[in-house]
Design a protein around this motif. Structure first.
Motif, short mmCIF file in Angstrom:
data_model
loop_
_atom_site.label_atom_id
_atom_site.label_comp_id
_atom_site.label_asym_id
_atom_site.label_seq_id
_atom_site.Cartn_x
_atom_site.Cartn_y
_atom_site.Cartn_z
N GLU A 73 0.82 -1.21 0.00
CA GLU A 73 0.00 0.00 0.00
C GLU A 73 0.85 1.27 0.00
O GLU A 73 0.52 2.25 -0.65
N ASP A 74 1.98 1.23 0.73
CA ASP A 74 2.85 2.40 0.83
C ASP A 74 4.09 2.31 -0.04
O ASP A 74 5.09 2.98 0.21
N ALA A 75 4.03 1.50 -1.10
CA ALA A 75 5.19 1.33 -1.99
C ALA A 75 5.58 2.64 -2.64
O ALA A 75 4.72 3.45 -3.03
N LYS A 76 6.88 2.85 -2.76
CA LYS A 76 7.41 4.06 -3.40
C LYS A 76 7.56 3.79 -4.90
O LYS A 76 8.06 2.74 -5.30
N SER A 91 9.22 10.99 -7.78
CA SER A 91 8.19 10.21 -7.12
C SER A 91 6.81 10.43 -7.77
O SER A 91 6.44 11.56 -8.09
N SER A 93 2.55 8.63 -7.77
CA SER A 93 1.62 7.73 -7.07
C SER A 93 1.50 6.42 -7.85
O SER A 93 1.83 6.36 -9.04
N GLN A 94 1.01 5.39 -7.17
CA GLN A 94 0.77 4.12 -7.86
C GLN A 94 -0.25 4.30 -8.98
O GLN A 94 -0.09 3.74 -10.06
N THR A 125 7.73 -3.12 -2.56
CA THR A 125 7.82 -1.95 -1.67
C THR A 125 8.44 -0.75 -2.37
O THR A 125 8.30 0.38 -1.90
N ARG A 126 9.13 -1.00 -3.49
CA ARG A 126 9.78 0.08 -4.23
C ARG A 126 9.85 -0.31 -5.69
O ARG A 126 10.25 -1.43 -6.02
#
Length: 133
Positions: A73-76, A91, A93-94, A125-126
């Motif tokens: 959910e919080d993957a960069k 950066s 957003s998904q 996660t990334r």
């Protein structure tokens, strides 16, 4: 059978359900989608080589079939050209990533590569796209 990813009792071992758990992988992404509040990627291993003339990467496509992985959910998400707006990764957003990837024709997606990091459960996660010229 030895090496088939199943435990002796015939159930799948954790490593077969999340083969990349706790690792970093270089992959191609065929497609991305959102469903049930999560982001899912269809990925396969690939290789990257330095471009002989430019400060960029050449992607060597993999030959294994694509497999689906879920993003944490919080993957960069870090994107550079051609998916991002600049040569240097920024950066996103998904949801932006899914939209930008899916707007590319499949022929363009085939030459893009990504560094992915996975948590212990096999979730991404990334994600970082590699700059290609």
């Amino acid at each position: 059978m030895p090496g088939d990813g199943a435990d002796p009792d015939g159930t799948s071992s954790p490593s077969s359900s999340a083969p990349w758990a706790g690792t970093k992988q270089f992959v191609q992404i065929e497609e991305a989608r959102t469903s049930d509040g999560g982001t899912y990627l269809s990925v396969r291993p690939a290789q990257k080589k330095a471009h002989p003339q430019f400060e960029a990467w050449v992607i060597v496509p993999g030959e294994r079939p694509y497999t689906e992985v879920r993003m944490a959910e919080d993957a960069k998400v870090l994107l550079s050209v051609p998916l991002g707006d600049a040569k240097h990764a920024a950066s996103y957003s998904q949801a932006d990533f899914v939209s930008r990837l899916n707007s590319q024709p499949s022929t363009a997606r085939a030459v893009l590569g990504y560094d992915l990091s996975f948590d212990g459960e096999g979730n991404v996660t990334r994600l970082q796209s590699l700059y290609t010229s």
